[in-house]
Design a protein around this motif. Sequence first.
Motif, short mmCIF file in Angstrom:
data_model
loop_
_atom_site.label_atom_id
_atom_site.label_comp_id
_atom_site.label_asym_id
_atom_site.label_seq_id
_atom_site.Cartn_x
_atom_site.Cartn_y
_atom_site.Cartn_z
N GLU A 241 0.84 -1.20 0.00
CA GLU A 241 0.00 0.00 0.00
C GLU A 241 0.87 1.25 0.00
O GLU A 241 1.80 1.38 0.80
N THR A 242 0.52 2.17 -0.89
CA THR A 242 1.26 3.41 -1.07
C THR A 242 0.49 4.57 -0.44
O THR A 242 -0.74 4.56 -0.37
N ARG A 243 1.26 5.57 0.03
CA ARG A 243 0.68 6.81 0.57
C ARG A 243 1.14 7.97 -0.29
O ARG A 243 2.29 8.01 -0.74
N LEU A 244 0.26 8.91 -0.51
CA LEU A 244 0.56 10.10 -1.32
C LEU A 244 0.32 11.36 -0.50
O LEU A 244 -0.70 11.47 0.19
N PRO B 188 2.52 6.33 -11.51
CA PRO B 188 3.32 5.18 -11.94
C PRO B 188 3.94 4.47 -10.73
O PRO B 188 4.40 5.12 -9.79
N GLY B 189 3.95 3.16 -10.78
CA GLY B 189 4.54 2.37 -9.70
C GLY B 189 3.61 2.08 -8.56
O GLY B 189 3.92 1.24 -7.71
N ALA B 190 2.47 2.75 -8.52
CA ALA B 190 1.55 2.52 -7.40
C ALA B 190 0.58 1.38 -7.72
O ALA B 190 0.30 1.08 -8.88
N GLU B 191 0.09 0.79 -6.65
CA GLU B 191 -0.80 -0.37 -6.74
C GLU B 191 -2.28 0.03 -6.62
O GLU B 191 -3.15 -0.83 -6.61
N LEU C 124 -3.30 17.43 0.42
CA LEU C 124 -3.94 16.17 0.79
C LEU C 124 -2.87 15.13 1.09
O LEU C 124 -1.89 15.00 0.36
N GLU C 125 -3.07 14.40 2.18
CA GLU C 125 -2.22 13.24 2.45
C GLU C 125 -3.13 12.05 2.68
O GLU C 125 -4.02 12.11 3.53
N MET C 126 -2.91 11.00 1.92
CA MET C 126 -3.73 9.82 2.18
C MET C 126 -3.14 8.53 1.63
O MET C 126 -2.39 8.52 0.66
N ASN C 127 -3.51 7.45 2.29
CA ASN C 127 -3.27 6.10 1.79
C ASN C 127 -4.11 5.95 0.52
O ASN C 127 -5.25 6.41 0.46
N LEU C 128 -3.55 5.33 -0.50
CA LEU C 128 -4.24 5.30 -1.79
C LEU C 128 -5.40 4.33 -1.85
O LEU C 128 -6.09 4.23 -2.86
N HIS C 129 -5.67 3.63 -0.74
CA HIS C 129 -6.82 2.74 -0.67
C HIS C 129 -7.97 3.39 0.10
O HIS C 129 -8.77 2.72 0.74
#
Lengths: 213, 213
Positions: A47-50, B199-202, B50-55
């Motif tokens: 899991e990635t964070r942005l 790119p590179g993210a799941e 914004l900061e967040m986990n991509l899920h």
Amino acid sequence: MNINTDALTILDISMPITRLMPVYKGKEHKRPKLSIDSDFSSSSAYETRLEMNLHTGTHLDTPLHMIPDGYTLEKLELSKVVTACRVIDLTFVRDKITDVDLQKFTFKEGDFILLKTRNSFEDILETDFVYLDKSGAKFLAEKRIKGVGIDALGIERDQPGHESHISLFESDVVILEGLRLKDIEEGEYLLSAAPVLIPGAEAAPARAYLIKP
Amino acid sequence: MNINTDALTILDISMPITRLMPVYKGKEHKRPKLSIDSDFSSSSAYETRLEMNLHTGTHLDTPLHMIPDGYTLEKLELSKVVTACRVIDLTFVRDKITDVDLQKFTFKEGDFILLKTRNSFEDILETDFVYLDKSGAKFLAEKRIKGVGIDALGIERDQPGHESHISLFESDVVILEGLRLKDIEEGEYLLSAAPVLIPGAEAAPARAYLIKP
């Protein structure tokens, strides 16, 4: 509308979001941060964070960006950004797109116009990118278009009063920034540029694409 | 395809991203953080970060989420997620969607299926949400559908081996999570769920919407 979508030609016009991507004027706080919340060394899921400023990459601006009581994203009708659009070729412009540059095209009320410039071909996105001059913004606002997009990370630069943003917002024209139009020919398309739904925000990223009719 | 988009009925099926939104199993690190980079008290522009986990919220998963050498977002063809789709009504399911529940529907290769459940109506998203059981995932994978979406923040829960994700990914089925289907009737639509290009993210957020044909 035909529901058979197998034959659609979908053209991606979005910038990849990476640590090293171009950002507005090269400002460090506009550079996204990507980190790993979990990977397979310690978890069964990756899991990635942005973390990023919402004016990074391909994104839509709403009026609050420049106007204190301007509306925010939850007020945006999707029909504003899922719409017929027209790409016009302004690659001949050296510095900024003025009303004179735009007079050679015809516009009608409700158009969504994408401005293709030499930004799509040259490494100038963080520095001297071609932008929409206040005279050009006023011209488009008076044509009552509904939206304008550009292949720059800002629709303007070097205008301290942000006159281009403000002319457009005051005429209810949405602004789409950070497009990639290098491979897109002048002409008519269906645009989809629906921004991530962040209520209260003045901008959000969008995966923008065109469909060739 | 008709380029006249004025008459389109566009149905938003995305969750708003806010601090207090429901997140997967109520996990704190999945809650987005929104902050202000600049406002009109000290700047001429308003900008949010914004900061967040991509899920978080409405998002698309690609195989790297659960499979170590799985592909990531830049490999996703947009035709996978800009496509005809079908919403099926599974609001009768109490706990999990099994192969038996799905046998009453017909599926064909290349379908994109959205599972509408009681998650859209009840306050169970952080707790006992209805999910796609491994038997249901295997059933759909064998039908060679191209994608599946659900109105839950995970396509599964309480399956330690993540068998539902893995069955789907191994059959090249993309997974769309965090949909809002409360107001959507069973039937056929055009789906647009193009994720932000990281790119590179799941995984990445998408502003998902349906168009009624």
